[in-house]
Design a protein around this motif. Structure first.
Motif, mmCIF file in Angstrom:
data_model
loop_
_atom_site.group_PDB
_atom_site.id
_atom_site.type_symbol
_atom_site.label_atom_id
_atom_site.label_comp_id
_atom_site.label_asym_id
_atom_site.label_seq_id
_atom_site.Cartn_x
_atom_site.Cartn_y
_atom_site.Cartn_z
ATOM 1 N N SER A 1 0.845 -1.183 0.000
ATOM 2 C CA SER A 1 0.000 0.000 0.000
ATOM 3 C C SER A 1 0.881 1.234 0.000
ATOM 4 N N ALA B 1 -0.505 4.183 0.944
ATOM 5 C CA ALA B 1 -1.218 5.145 1.779
ATOM 6 C C ALA B 1 -0.328 5.670 2.899
ATOM 7 N N GLU C 1 -3.742 6.645 -0.850
ATOM 8 C CA GLU C 1 -4.697 5.579 -0.526
ATOM 9 C C GLU C 1 -5.666 5.375 -1.675
ATOM 10 N N ASP D 1 -7.044 -0.321 -0.813
ATOM 11 C CA ASP D 1 -6.535 -0.504 0.544
ATOM 12 C C ASP D 1 -7.684 -0.672 1.532
#
Length: 522
Positions: free
Chosen positions: A276, A278, A306, A489
């Protein structure tokens, strides 16, 4: 000649069943071995079905399961590669929708086919005023109204036949569409997502109407994604998956969990996004946002890098949420901040200038100007970057367009060609390129891979991941839950315009999200 005889369509004598055809003569509709493929890909494979008079059969399956293909075959819109269709024990050929209707099979599609400016009576008799298509001077308006009132009365509803259809609620329009279908002497009625656009309080009367016509002996095929409706309206359930008939069972033995297992294949292993991008910094914060009755008190935070997925059924408020954030739908409540500052665009121009872009669901109508060149479309959202002394600079336009073409690997003969001549996947890349040239902080994606091939879909996935790695935040709406699990995510599940749940992808499963969306759609 009586009024009933004058409006009745011509009947086509059916062919008798073939010897050894294994057709149940007591069944109203039998399907044997229906198969259809497109470019070598099976949309439907060797499907058998039997439906009795007075039976309401729910037809369920994920997107791409084969439901639409089966409905199109029974409606006469698509011819099978192989297989047979029997009506009341006799084999029938359905080369076109008119033939299906004349045989006694009528379909009410999700998108209604009524003419808003015409009256209820005129819509009910649309196309049947005279054999050559010209309105007969022998048919009097009073006679048309009486005919319409008679068929509406059979459904137990009271609608003034002289009322313009456009003045009716969606539920009333749906009723007129059903009355028109039944006025042909229909034996099998196919309803394709009949409640997807209805508010909650208008759904029960429609379900009661379906049960009423079934009680009169009509066979109904009911296509829906809303699991809460199925036990109320259906007698039995058929599940399709990957073009195959998986199972048919009585409604009393088909609970939600079992049906979802049949639709998804049981033990489903989700493909998760690897890693991810994010960060912990919130780029967009939505608090209690509302837009009429389609978006209700929605709250969430979106971090830099994200990818937030929005799951839900048609009519859940998914697209309306994105359009409200982009300034295309009025905000009636709540607040939004972008990088900590109030964000309330009055239209797309303000949203783009603030750093928010939208890839719309319908790229041809809302994402591109199809008659303009690829180059012009790529720079459309950043004209200030190609302006010199108040005039557009051809050199700067070419530089930006070439950079966008190379970055997104857009395949085209020339940047000067009309964007309408590109494939669907390359058109979608142009939409992305147009928005990327505006240097967005947040991208709102509504069905970003609809209508593109597998290769283009994979390229779009990689583009989203690469952009997320640079800090761009994404809010993604997709009808394909597998796509959301692959890209996102975190997931937010909408139903009836409200947030039903939100959690990280790691803490949920495809089956649980599907169950929540289908059961909580109201």
């Amino acid at each position: 000649m009586s009024r009933e005889e004058r409006f009745r369509p011509m009947s086509i004598p059916p062919s008798p069943p073939e010897a050894g055809s294994n057709v149940r003569t007591s069944a109203r509709l039998c399907v044997r071995g229906l198969t259809k493929s497109y470019s070598g890909v099976h949309a439907l494979r060797d499907v058998d079905l039997d439906l009795a008079p007075g039976e309401v059969r729910a037809l369920l399956g994920k997107n791409g399961a084969g439901k639409s293909t089966l409905v199109k075959m029974l409606s006469g819109a698509v011819s099978p590669d192989s297989g047979r269709i029997y009506l009341d024990g006799a084999q029938v050929e359905l080369p076109n929708p008119a033939a299906a209707r004349d045989r006694g099979i009528a379909t009410v599609h999700q998108e209604l086919s009524l003419v808003p400016g015409l009256s209820v009576a005129e819509n009910l008799l649309l196309g049947r005023w005279h054999p050559d298509g010209v309105r007969s001077p022998l048919i009097k308006p009073a006679e048309m109204r009486a005919y319409a009132a008679e068929h509406l009365g059979r459904l137990g509803v009271s609608i003034d036949p002289s009322t313009p259809v456009g003045a009716l609620s969606i539920a009333r329009q749906q009723t007129v569409e059903i009355a028109r279908a039944l006025s042909y002497g229909t034996k099998v009625l196919i309803l394709d997502e009949p409640t997807s656009s209805l508010p909650a309080d208008e759904v029960p009367p429609l379900l009661q109407l379906v049960r009423r016509v079934a009680a009169d002996g009509l066979t109904v095929i009911y296509v829906s994604h809303r699991m809460d409706e199925i036990p109320v309206v259906a007698d039995s359930v058929t599940v399709l998956r990957d073009g195959r008939h998986i199972d048919t069972r009585p409604i009393g033995t088909a609970d939600t969990a079992q049906v979802i297992d049949l639709m998804t294949g049981g033990a489903l292993r989700d493909d998760r996004r690897a890693g991810s991008s994010a960060s912990g910094r919130v780029v967009m914060s939505v608090s209690g946002m509302s837009s009429g009755d389609r978006v209700r008190d929605v709250s969430f935070d979106l971090c830099e890098g994200e990818v937030l997925g929005i799951a839900g059924l048609l009519g859940s408020g998914r697209s309306e949420l994105l359009r409200c954030l982009y300034g295309l739908e009025p905000r009636t409540g709540g607040s939004v901040t972008l990088d900590g500052r109030p964000f309330a665009p009055r239209g797309p121009r303000q949203a783009l200038r603030a750093g928010v872009g939208l890839v719309p669901e319908d790229r041809k109508r809302e994402g591109l100007v199809m008659g303009m060149s690829v180059s012009a479309n790529l720079v459309m959202s950043c004209l200030s970057a190609v302006r010199s002394r108040g005039l557009l600079s051809g050199r700067r336009e070419r530089e930006l367009a070439v950079a966008g073409r190379d970055r997104l690997a857009i395949k085209m003969p020339s940047l000067h060609d009309a964007v309408g001549g590109l494939s669907g996947g390359n058109q979608q890349k142009v939409v992305f390129g147009r928005l990327l040239n505006a240097r967005p902080r947040v991208l709102l994606l509504d069905e970003p891979t609809r209508g593109v091939d597998v290769a283009a879909k994979d390229q779009i996935y990689r583009l989203i991941r690469d952009l997320a790695a640079t800090g761009v935040g994404f809010v993604v709406v997709s009808s394909e839950l597998e796509e959301l699990f692959l890209l996102c995510d975190r997931l937010l599940v909408l139903g009836g315009g409200r947030v039903l749940a939100q959690d990280t992808v790691e803490n949920t499963s495809l089956s649980s999200v599907m169950a929540m969306a289908m059961e909580g759609g109201r």
